[in-house]
Design a protein around this motif. Sequence first.
Motif, PDB file in Angstrom:
ATOM      1  N   HIS A 238      17.064  10.917 -13.487  1.00  0.00           N
ATOM      2  CA  HIS A 238      16.657  12.048 -12.647  1.00  0.00           C
ATOM      3  C   HIS A 238      15.182  11.957 -12.294  1.00  0.00           C
ATOM      4  O   HIS A 238      14.799  12.180 -11.133  1.00  0.00           O
ATOM      5  N   PHE A 239      14.343  11.629 -13.262  1.00  0.00           N
ATOM      6  CA  PHE A 239      12.914  11.514 -13.010  1.00  0.00           C
ATOM      7  C   PHE A 239      12.630  10.481 -11.924  1.00  0.00           C
ATOM      8  O   PHE A 239      11.836  10.712 -11.008  1.00  0.00           O
ATOM      9  N   GLU A 240      13.278   9.331 -12.031  1.00  0.00           N
ATOM     10  CA  GLU A 240      13.064   8.299 -11.016  1.00  0.00           C
ATOM     11  C   GLU A 240      13.578   8.742  -9.651  1.00  0.00           C
ATOM     12  O   GLU A 240      12.954   8.469  -8.622  1.00  0.00           O
ATOM     13  N   SER A 241      14.708   9.462  -9.644  1.00  0.00           N
ATOM     14  CA  SER A 241      15.281   9.894  -8.357  1.00  0.00           C
ATOM     15  C   SER A 241      14.375  10.886  -7.650  1.00  0.00           C
ATOM     16  O   SER A 241      14.342  10.935  -6.414  1.00  0.00           O
ATOM     17  N   LEU A 242      13.632  11.684  -8.404  1.00  0.00           N
ATOM     18  CA  LEU A 242      12.702  12.629  -7.785  1.00  0.00           C
ATOM     19  C   LEU A 242      11.652  11.897  -6.956  1.00  0.00           C
ATOM     20  O   LEU A 242      11.261  12.356  -5.874  1.00  0.00           O
ATOM     21  N   LEU A 243      11.195  10.772  -7.462  1.00  0.00           N
ATOM     22  CA  LEU A 243      10.201   9.990  -6.735  1.00  0.00           C
ATOM     23  C   LEU A 243      10.835   9.236  -5.575  1.00  0.00           C
ATOM     24  O   LEU A 243      10.320   9.251  -4.450  1.00  0.00           O
ATOM     25  N   LEU A 244      11.950   8.592  -5.846  1.00  0.00           N
ATOM     26  CA  LEU A 244      12.614   7.826  -4.787  1.00  0.00           C
ATOM     27  C   LEU A 244      12.966   8.708  -3.597  1.00  0.00           C
ATOM     28  O   LEU A 244      12.833   8.298  -2.442  1.00  0.00           O
ATOM     29  N   GLY A 245      13.399   9.936  -3.884  1.00  0.00           N
ATOM     30  CA  GLY A 245      13.784  10.851  -2.817  1.00  0.00           C
ATOM     31  C   GLY A 245      12.626  11.314  -1.968  1.00  0.00           C
ATOM     32  O   GLY A 245      12.832  11.839  -0.857  1.00  0.00           O
ATOM     33  N   SER A 246      11.404  11.132  -2.458  1.00  0.00           N
ATOM     34  CA  SER A 246      10.227  11.538  -1.685  1.00  0.00           C
ATOM     35  C   SER A 246       9.442  10.341  -1.152  1.00  0.00           C
ATOM     36  O   SER A 246       8.296  10.483  -0.730  1.00  0.00           O
ATOM     37  N   GLY A 247      10.047   9.154  -1.222  1.00  0.00           N
ATOM     38  CA  GLY A 247       9.397   7.975  -0.664  1.00  0.00           C
ATOM     39  C   GLY A 247       8.371   7.335  -1.573  1.00  0.00           C
ATOM     40  O   GLY A 247       7.514   6.581  -1.117  1.00  0.00           O
ATOM     41  N   VAL A 248       8.472   7.616  -2.876  1.00  0.00           N
ATOM     42  CA  VAL A 248       7.536   7.054  -3.850  1.00  0.00           C
ATOM     43  C   VAL A 248       8.297   6.121  -4.787  1.00  0.00           C
ATOM     44  O   VAL A 248       9.413   6.431  -5.211  1.00  0.00           O
ATOM     45  N   THR A 249       7.693   4.991  -5.132  1.00  0.00           N
ATOM     46  CA  THR A 249       8.335   4.040  -6.032  1.00  0.00           C
ATOM     47  C   THR A 249       8.027   4.396  -7.473  1.00  0.00           C
ATOM     48  O   THR A 249       6.859   4.479  -7.862  1.00  0.00           O
TER      49      THR A 249
ATOM     50  N   ASN B   3       8.463  18.615 -13.117  1.00  0.00           N
ATOM     51  CA  ASN B   3       7.423  19.295 -12.343  1.00  0.00           C
ATOM     52  C   ASN B   3       6.188  18.407 -12.181  1.00  0.00           C
ATOM     53  O   ASN B   3       5.585  18.331 -11.108  1.00  0.00           O
ATOM     54  N   ASN B   4       5.834  17.701 -13.247  1.00  0.00           N
ATOM     55  CA  ASN B   4       4.675  16.805 -13.196  1.00  0.00           C
ATOM     56  C   ASN B   4       4.952  15.577 -12.343  1.00  0.00           C
ATOM     57  O   ASN B   4       4.055  15.060 -11.667  1.00  0.00           O
ATOM     58  N   ILE B   5       6.182  15.102 -12.384  1.00  0.00           N
ATOM     59  CA  ILE B   5       6.539  13.930 -11.589  1.00  0.00           C
ATOM     60  C   ILE B   5       6.493  14.242 -10.102  1.00  0.00           C
ATOM     61  O   ILE B   5       6.004  13.447  -9.287  1.00  0.00           O
ATOM     62  N   VAL B   6       6.965  15.411  -9.732  1.00  0.00           N
ATOM     63  CA  VAL B   6       6.902  15.819  -8.321  1.00  0.00           C
ATOM     64  C   VAL B   6       5.452  15.877  -7.852  1.00  0.00           C
ATOM     65  O   VAL B   6       5.101  15.360  -6.786  1.00  0.00           O
ATOM     66  N   LEU B   7       4.582  16.501  -8.650  1.00  0.00           N
ATOM     67  CA  LEU B   7       3.168  16.583  -8.266  1.00  0.00           C
ATOM     68  C   LEU B   7       2.528  15.198  -8.253  1.00  0.00           C
ATOM     69  O   LEU B   7       1.750  14.875  -7.343  1.00  0.00           O
ATOM     70  N   GLY B   8       2.867  14.362  -9.225  1.00  0.00           N
ATOM     71  CA  GLY B   8       2.332  13.002  -9.224  1.00  0.00           C
ATOM     72  C   GLY B   8       2.710  12.249  -7.964  1.00  0.00           C
ATOM     73  O   GLY B   8       1.895  11.515  -7.390  1.00  0.00           O
ATOM     74  N   GLY B   9       3.947  12.433  -7.495  1.00  0.00           N
ATOM     75  CA  GLY B   9       4.374  11.803  -6.253  1.00  0.00           C
ATOM     76  C   GLY B   9       3.568  12.285  -5.069  1.00  0.00           C
ATOM     77  O   GLY B   9       3.198  11.492  -4.180  1.00  0.00           O
TER      78      GLY B   9
ATOM     79  N   GLY C  45       0.782  -1.223   0.000  1.00  0.00           N
ATOM     80  CA  GLY C  45       0.000   0.000   0.000  1.00  0.00           C
ATOM     81  C   GLY C  45       0.814   1.273   0.000  1.00  0.00           C
ATOM     82  O   GLY C  45       0.335   2.333   0.393  1.00  0.00           O
ATOM     83  N   ARG C  46       2.057   1.180  -0.464  1.00  0.00           N
ATOM     84  CA  ARG C  46       2.904   2.368  -0.540  1.00  0.00           C
ATOM     85  C   ARG C  46       2.724   3.069  -1.893  1.00  0.00           C
ATOM     86  O   ARG C  46       2.319   2.448  -2.860  1.00  0.00           O
ATOM     87  N   PRO C  47       3.027   4.356  -1.971  1.00  0.00           N
ATOM     88  CA  PRO C  47       2.758   5.112  -3.208  1.00  0.00           C
ATOM     89  C   PRO C  47       3.652   4.700  -4.375  1.00  0.00           C
ATOM     90  O   PRO C  47       4.844   4.456  -4.207  1.00  0.00           O
ATOM     91  N   VAL C  48       3.035   4.648  -5.551  1.00  0.00           N
ATOM     92  CA  VAL C  48       3.719   4.311  -6.792  1.00  0.00           C
ATOM     93  C   VAL C  48       3.251   5.296  -7.869  1.00  0.00           C
ATOM     94  O   VAL C  48       2.067   5.637  -7.929  1.00  0.00           O
ATOM     95  N   VAL C  49       4.159   5.734  -8.712  1.00  0.00           N
ATOM     96  CA  VAL C  49       3.797   6.588  -9.848  1.00  0.00           C
ATOM     97  C   VAL C  49       4.330   5.960 -11.129  1.00  0.00           C
ATOM     98  O   VAL C  49       5.514   5.609 -11.208  1.00  0.00           O
ATOM     99  N   ALA C  50       3.459   5.813 -12.108  1.00  0.00           N
ATOM    100  CA  ALA C  50       3.867   5.288 -13.414  1.00  0.00           C
ATOM    101  C   ALA C  50       4.513   6.390 -14.246  1.00  0.00           C
ATOM    102  O   ALA C  50       4.107   7.556 -14.172  1.00  0.00           O
ATOM    103  N   LEU C  51       5.523   6.014 -15.030  1.00  0.00           N
ATOM    104  CA  LEU C  51       6.216   6.938 -15.930  1.00  0.00           C
ATOM    105  C   LEU C  51       6.278   6.312 -17.319  1.00  0.00           C
ATOM    106  O   LEU C  51       6.547   5.118 -17.454  1.00  0.00           O
ATOM    107  N   GLU C  52       6.038   7.111 -18.337  1.00  0.00           N
ATOM    108  CA  GLU C  52       6.128   6.590 -19.705  1.00  0.00           C
ATOM    109  C   GLU C  52       7.586   6.524 -20.139  1.00  0.00           C
ATOM    110  O   GLU C  52       8.455   7.180 -19.560  1.00  0.00           O
ATOM    111  N   SER C  53       7.842   5.753 -21.193  1.00  0.00           N
ATOM    112  CA  SER C  53       9.218   5.607 -21.673  1.00  0.00           C
ATOM    113  C   SER C  53       9.453   6.222 -23.044  1.00  0.00           C
ATOM    114  O   SER C  53      10.602   6.339 -23.481  1.00  0.00           O
ATOM    115  N   THR C  54       8.397   6.671 -23.731  1.00  0.00           N
ATOM    116  CA  THR C  54       8.602   7.288 -25.040  1.00  0.00           C
ATOM    117  C   THR C  54       9.393   8.583 -24.930  1.00  0.00           C
ATOM    118  O   THR C  54      10.168   8.930 -25.824  1.00  0.00           O
TER     119      THR C  54
END
Length: 316
Positions: free
Chosen positions: A44-55, A288-294, A18-27
Motif C-alpha cells: 500500500h505504501f508503495e502504491s501511494l507513491l506510484l499512483g502520484s507519479g513518484v517512484t 500520511n508521511n508517504i503522501v507528503l514525501g511524494g 530527474g523524476r521524483p523518488v522517495v525512499a522508504l525504510e523496511s524495518t
Amino acid sequence: MMSRIALSDAVAAALAEGRPVVALESTIISHGLPRPRNLAAARHFESLLLGSGVTPATIAVIDGVARVGLNDAQLARIAEDPGVTKVSVRDLAPAMTQRASGATTVAATALLAHRAGIRVFSTGGLGGVHRGAAQSFDESADLVALAGLPITVVSAGTKSILDVPATLERMETLSITVLGYRTSRYPGFYLADSGLGMDWRVETPAEVVEVMVAQDALDLRRAILVANPLPGEKQLDPALHDRVLADALGRAEAEGVTGKDTTPFLLAYFREHTGGASLEVNVELAANNIVLGGQIAREWARRGAPDAPAGAGDRD
C-alpha cells in the motif's frame, strides 16, 4: 566482486531522468507491523507513491546486497522471513560481508538513500533519546545519522515511547532543522501533539523545498526533519495512550528489555493493549508521511534540483 549497493531499474531510471523518488525504510515492514498486515501495508505504501507519479525506493539488505528499490518478491521476503534482522548503520558492513539479510532502520535507510542520490525519505516515527538515557546512554543512531546527511525526512515526530523533550534538545545540539508541517506543535507519533512547540513552520511542499535549497546553498550537510502530525480525529485516544504507555514502560523494566529490543517490545505492547487501535494509527501516520514525501519529491524534481550523483549505485 558482487555489487554491494544495487539500484532497481525503476529507481535508477527515475533518478537518471530527474523524476521524483522517495525512499522508504523496511524495518516498519519486518519489525514494526505484524504479519500478514506488514506485507499488505508495504504494498500500500508503495502504491501511494506510484499512483502520484513518484517512484518508491524501499531499502533493505538482501543476501549481502544493499538494495535501493525492491521488487515484490524481495518485499515479501522482508515481510515474511523471520530471519530478517534489523540493520542500522553500524551493521551494514558486517551484514554485507556475511551475505546477511536485514531490514534497514531510519539511520541505515537515510545513509543508503543518500548514497543512491535520493533526497526525500518518508518514515513513520523517528528514533531518539530513550527514557532513562542519563543512566543507560541509550540513544538512537537515527539522530547521529541525520546530523551528517543532507536528506529531508518526513515523519510523525519522535516515537512517543521515547524521551521526546530530550530528543528535541539533541536535535538542536546536532543542528538538525525541524519544520512543523502546518503546525507549530511537535507531533507525538500516535498523538497529533506531543505538548512541545517548534520554532519553524511551513505550509506547503514548496516551502519545504525552499528550505532544502537554502540549506544546500549554505552547504549544511544536515537533515531536515519535516514533522507531519496526523489530524486530531485520527490520533490514538490520548487517555488510552498515556495509560498504555505507563503500563508498557513498567512491563519493559520488569522484564529487563533494553537496547534495540525496546521499541519492538513497546510497539507490540501498544498493539495488544489498545485492541489493535495503535496498529491502525501506525499505518495511517506512515501513509500520511508517504503522501507528503511524494509531494515534496515532486516539487524538488519540478525545480530541476539534482538528485543522483554520477556513479551513485549499480543498476540492478
